[in-house]
Write an enzyme that holds these catalytic residues in place. Structure first.
Site, PDB file in Angstrom:
ATOM      1  N   GLN A 661       0.802  -1.308  -0.010  1.00  0.00           N
ATOM      2  CA  GLN A 661      -0.003   0.109  -0.110  1.00  0.00           C
ATOM      3  C   GLN A 661       0.892   1.343  -0.083  1.00  0.00           C
ATOM      4  O   GLN A 661       0.690   2.204  -0.693  1.00  0.00           O
ATOM      5  CB  GLN A 661      -0.830  -0.001   1.172  1.00  0.00           C
ATOM      6  CG  GLN A 661      -1.967   0.899   1.122  1.00  0.00           C
ATOM      7  CD  GLN A 661      -2.947   0.753   2.157  1.00  0.00           C
ATOM      8  OE1 GLN A 661      -2.495   0.712   3.433  1.00  0.00           O
ATOM      9  NE2 GLN A 661      -4.089   0.935   1.900  1.00  0.00           N
ATOM     10  N   ASP A 686     -17.193   8.055  -8.991  1.00  0.00           N
ATOM     11  CA  ASP A 686     -18.189   7.611  -8.103  1.00  0.00           C
ATOM     12  C   ASP A 686     -18.601   9.056  -7.208  1.00  0.00           C
ATOM     13  O   ASP A 686     -17.713  10.113  -7.171  1.00  0.00           O
ATOM     14  CB  ASP A 686     -17.510   6.775  -6.917  1.00  0.00           C
ATOM     15  CG  ASP A 686     -18.566   6.263  -6.001  1.00  0.00           C
ATOM     16  OD1 ASP A 686     -19.697   6.310  -6.154  1.00  0.00           O
ATOM     17  OD2 ASP A 686     -18.312   5.308  -5.031  1.00  0.00           O
ATOM     18  N   HIS A 898     -14.152   5.442  -5.572  1.00  0.00           N
ATOM     19  CA  HIS A 898     -14.818   5.333  -4.480  1.00  0.00           C
ATOM     20  C   HIS A 898     -13.913   5.786  -3.130  1.00  0.00           C
ATOM     21  O   HIS A 898     -14.416   6.408  -2.320  1.00  0.00           O
ATOM     22  CB  HIS A 898     -15.632   3.968  -4.254  1.00  0.00           C
ATOM     23  CG  HIS A 898     -15.747   3.665  -2.681  1.00  0.00           C
ATOM     24  ND1 HIS A 898     -16.664   3.878  -1.960  1.00  0.00           N
ATOM     25  CD2 HIS A 898     -14.898   2.688  -2.110  1.00  0.00           C
ATOM     26  CE1 HIS A 898     -16.691   3.706  -0.957  1.00  0.00           C
ATOM     27  NE2 HIS A 898     -15.918   2.768  -0.643  1.00  0.00           N
ATOM     28  N   LEU A 923      -5.392   5.457  -1.157  1.00  0.00           N
ATOM     29  CA  LEU A 923      -5.741   3.863  -0.841  1.00  0.00           C
ATOM     30  C   LEU A 923      -5.574   3.736   0.711  1.00  0.00           C
ATOM     31  O   LEU A 923      -5.074   4.513   1.249  1.00  0.00           O
ATOM     32  CB  LEU A 923      -4.480   3.169  -1.618  1.00  0.00           C
ATOM     33  CG  LEU A 923      -4.304   2.970  -2.891  1.00  0.00           C
ATOM     34  CD1 LEU A 923      -3.238   2.307  -3.579  1.00  0.00           C
ATOM     35  CD2 LEU A 923      -5.739   2.365  -3.421  1.00  0.00           C
TER      36      LEU A 923
END
Length: 923
Positions: A661, A686, A898, A923
């Site tokens: 990540q 989104d 999103h 993230l």
């Protein structure tokens, strides 16, 4: 991993594989400070004006004894009153439960309406707005439009079937209509003078005229029958509650033929009438079976099974869709919640509001649901209201005792307030409902309950129905219809019948994707490659120079071994992590983190800020993100203490995920998917809506390299809480600018947009707003860059609406019974919609419950991309989300959008730093 929090209005919850890291459960600010509600004491609320409660169903009746009527408005009146059942319905209104002053009570004894949530679209709500039925004024007044048909299929001859993949037979949760009504129906608008709001009373007043109306269906506003009534027609009925006369006017507003789209509405009304004969309880739009409830006594919960049904025209004909659903009900009351808040100490009123506002409760005495909008601490059950029927003041205590034989134990509890919705106000019902907390059961799960692993596991064991059990439940539902004589009589009288077995479809399994890493490639195994990536180097790595760790002093001895693990697994994958600058903090309040970050970042430049929190704290997380992302423009990572403790194997797995990540946030590409090298741009969009419904955040991500593994991102805050973005032109123009810089001053040849699901009723506006804005942005980009020397840039665009929240399910049938279809299963026939260019894709493997496919509706496409390529591209993109080494239910661009929308909307509500727009810092 950064927190995903609990699911918000329309934005999804966290992606698969994200739990267990540094996830913080953040709750929106529910504590809207209403203060002391200055509401006037009102009479009892009527049983029908609940918000999303259990409603009565449309009436279907046949001939009955004669009653007086007037075909010319002469004024002759009926002499026969309603039947016994009619009387009981009206009496249940006349003694309605306390809380609300309805317009009917203020002007007479008529009750407020029960607005059925099952209303189908009004006549004429068909593709392109064409009206094939003969229409009149009033046909759709006050009606909710649902299932509006918007044609997205290029032409009737267009073939949307793909070819790639291995055939696999599947079944789906639909039953074919083998026989449907073939009657010429007449549609009448029904009005009452004086106005009658309560749908049960309306039906009772209509029912006495069955000999005039013949066989009919009545949904509270529109009446359908096969008998042409004289026009104008006025009938008179006598209201049981007070003996007053009510004039009923019938006005012909439409004629419906078998091929008219409105006939679908009629068939759904017939079906729902039949469901009412199964002794099911209606909650909002769906039916539940309280007799089949499952108790979870250790958690004080009950789970009701239910059915979601709809009849609709699909690819080759009409199908009845049936989905098995569940409703979780708690055994505690709103008063129990208040008592827990009181025991916790502090400002009791503020705590109660924070915990209860926005929640939905169900009243025990009539099974109605209400949203809690306020708590009135100036009133209690001893407060009085004026009972208009008896023309006297009465306390809530006395009313519930005489009306429901209920004894309220706590006479000093405050009153819950449910404010009227916009729909309520539109029909003149503008007074609040007052509810006694002791009599209101809580619905849904609280935040604390959702954090309880054992509770969620026990609930999931009931609600996650395995495919074979789901098919068994579907067949049981069909048998219940077939074995009920009243239902069969009703269906036969209208000429409606269903197949005895669920439908079969032709599906294909797209070949497994090939994952590419540095010097290595391998096919995916059932949508998961978490073990494979641990042995390979990243496709593209980055250098991490200076980074800083902020941690409570007491956790310093725990974070250092964890950092050592990150360095170990990073080296194996080609991501070298240097020793960080560790800043121990004596105090770990939010202000301490803010001050420490500001002080250290003003002294030296850092590539990454890494914060360790003792426990999950939303305010601290939000402050860290706002400062690092908006103010300093530095990617940040937040992790909680519980994730750096535990067994070695578990810690190694967490360290690997955190390392990937962190590397991704800095621009690394852990893996790629083997896709043809094309100069295409894929876009994900989104929208996040905050809990108070005041603002929305639109997030836009667009690929800027040929392998769809690097993205440009931008965010716009919508002050008016719009779902449809007014900023698509600005979003795309910025993305094209980045693409132009990153790709040797070229622009994408084709653009494919994946838009988070919007309702069918919004598709036309979506095309007029967002699709049009894309084309404007392309035109401007061409002019600004003097594209190809002409300044003309008009790339082909495909715009795809992606929907996760659908009710279609697929089952792979074998000798062992029904199972889940494998990853990559595509269905583009039988259960798709004839008017759409659409397909279903199963992109994940699940081991518990039934897998949910995703719907792709291609609403605009001038790219010439074949259906096969659309399906394969969508599947490939589900492999490219770097927070999870496995497939998603949706393409990665939407999940990235999103995450960005949720981060900004939930924690920041400010624009991110412009220097981060080519990094996945979200993230």
């Amino acid at each position: 991993m950064d927190p995903a929090g609990r699911a918000r209005g329309r934005s999804r919850g966290r992606g698969r594989g994200e739990e267990g890291l540094d996830t913080l459960t953040r709750r929106p600010d529910l504590a809207q400070q209403h203060g002391i509600a200055p509401y006037t004491t009102q009479p009892p609320h009527a049983t029908g004006r609940a918000r999303g409660g259990m409603h009565q169903e449309p009436e279907a009746r046949g001939p009955a004894p004669s009653s007086s009527h007037s075909g010319t408005g002469s004024g002759s009146r009926t002499t026969s009153g309603p039947s016994t059942r009619d009387t009981s319905q009206e009496l249940s209104y006349a003694g309605a439960a306390p809380g609300r002053a309805s317009s009917a009570l203020r002007s007479g004894p008529a009750a407020p309406p029960v607005v059925s949530s099952t209303r189908a679209p009004p006549p004429g709500a068909m593709a392109g707005g064409d009206t094939t039925a003969s229409m009149g004024r009033g046909a759709s007044r006050g009606r909710e439009q649902r299932d509006v048909q918007i044609y997205t299929r290029p032409s009737a001859e267009f073939v949307k079937l793909g070819k790639t993949g291995s055939p696999i037979p599947v079944t789906s949760n639909y039953f074919e209509l083998i026989k449907r009504p073939d009657m010429h129906l007449l549609q009448y608008r029904v009005d009452f003078v004086p106005d009658v709001d309560h749908i049960g009373v309306r039906k009772a007043l209509i029912r006495v005229h069955e000999n005039v109306l013949g066989k009919y269906l009545f949904d509270g506003t529109l009446l359908y029958n096969v008998t042409r009534l004289p026009q104008p027609l006025e009938l008179f009925s006598k209201r049981v509650s007070d003996g007053s006369d009510v004039k009923v006017n019938f006005r012909l507003v439409g004629e419906i033929h078998k091929e008219d789209a409105t006939y679908t509405t009629v068939m759904n009304i017939i079906l729902r009438r039949c469901l009412g004969m199964l002794n099911l309880t209606m909650w909002k739009r769906d039916y539940y079976d309280p007799a089949a409830l499952t108790e979870i006594p250790q958690h004080f919960l009950n789970v009701w099974p239910g059915y979601l049904t709809t009849i609709r025209h699909h690819e080759d004909g009409f199908l009845l869709g049936v989905e098995i659903i569940h409703k979780v009900l708690r055994r505690d009351t709103a008063l129990d919640v208040m008592d827990r808040m009181r025991q916790s100490g502090g400002d009791i009123q503020a705590l109660c509001k924070a915990e209860l506002l926005g929640k939905v409760v169900m009243t025990h005495y009539n099974k109605k649901t209400y949203r809690i909008d306020d708590i009135d601490f100036t009133k209690n059950p001893k407060s009085t209201f004026h009972l208009r029927k008896e023309d006297r003041d009465i306390s809530y205590l006395e009313y519930y005792s005489t009306r429901y034989n209920l004894t309220v134990r706590n006479a000093s509890q405050p009153m819950l307030v449910s404010l009227p919705s916009r729909r309520d106000k539109n029909r003149g019902d503008d007074q609040p409902v007052y509810l006694i907390p002791e009599l209101c059961g809580m619905t849904g799960l609280s935040d604390d309950q959702k954090k309880n692993f054992n509770l969620m596991k026990d609930v999931g064991n009931i609600t996650r129905v395995m495919p074979d059990k789901r098919v068994e439940a579907l067949m049981k539902f069909r048998r219940r219809l077939a074995d009920n004589p009243k239902i069969q009589e009703e269906l036969n009288s209208w000429g409606l019948d269903f197949a005895k077995n669920i439908v079969s479809c032709n599906a294909r399994v797209i070949p497994a994707q090939t994952i590419q890493q540095g010097g290595n490639s391998f096919p995916t195994q059932e949508g998961d490659w978490s073990r494979s990536i641990q042995r390979s180097r990243m496709c593209v790595s980055v250098e991490l120079h200076d980074w800083i760790v902020f941690t409570p002093t007491a956790m310093t001895h725990e974070i250092r071994p964890f950092i050592a693990m990150m360095k170990q697994v990073g080296a194996q994958q080609g991501f070298n992590i240097p020793e960080p600058n560790v800043i121990p903090m004596q105090m770990d309040r939010t202000s301490n983190y803010v001050e420490a970050i500001r002080t250290e970042c003003s002294r030296r430049e850092y590539s990454l800020i890494f914060c360790v929190l003792r426990n999950a704290r939303a305010d601290t997380y939000a402050s860290i993100k706002k400062m690092t992302i908006s103010e300093f423009g530095i990617p940040s990572q937040v992790i909680t203490g519980r994730n750096i403790k535990g067994q070695q194997n578990k810690l190694l797995s967490i360290a690997t995920k955190v390392m990937i990540q962190v590397a991704s946030k800095l621009g690394a590409e852990p893996w790629r998917v083997a896709v043809p090298q094309t100069k295409w741009m894929v876009i994900g969009y989104d929208t996040y809506h905050d809990a108070r419904q005041r603002k929305a955040v639109g997030a836009f991500v667009a690929s800027i390299n040929p392998t769809f593994s690097r993205y440009y991102s931008s965010v716009k805050i919508h002050e008016n809480n719009e779902e449809i973005s007014p900023s698509f032109k600005d979003h795309l123009f910025g993305a094209l600018k980045s693409y132009y810089i990153m790709n040797e001053k070229t622009l994408p040849e084709k653009i494919v947009v994946y838009r988070d699901g919007v309702g069918a009723g919004d598709i036309a506006r979506l095309k007029d707003t967002e699709v049009a804005a894309l084309r404007e942005a392309c035109s401007d980009a061409g002019a600004r860059t003097n594209y190809l020397g002409t300044g003309v840039y008009r790339p082909p665009i495909a715009f795809i609406v992606v929907s996760k929240r659908i009710n279609t399910r697929f089952f792979a049938m074998s000798a062992r019974g029904a199972g889940n279809p494998p990853c990559g299963t595509v269905v583009d026939n039988k259960v798709t919609l004839n008017e759409r260019f659409d397909f279903f894709l199963v992109s994940q493997k699940v081991t518990q419950g039934t897998v949910s496919p995703t719907s792709y509706n291609i609403i605009e496409d001038d790219t010439g991309i074949a259906p096969d390529i659309h399906q394969r591209l969508a599947y490939a993109l589900t492999h490219l989300y770097y927070n999870w080494p496995g497939t998603l239910r949706i393409p990665a661009p939407i999940q990235y959008a999103h995450k960005l929308a949720y981060l900004v909307g939930e924690s920041m509500m400010t624009q991110p730093h412009e220097g981060l727009n080519r990094l996945p810092y979200y993230l």
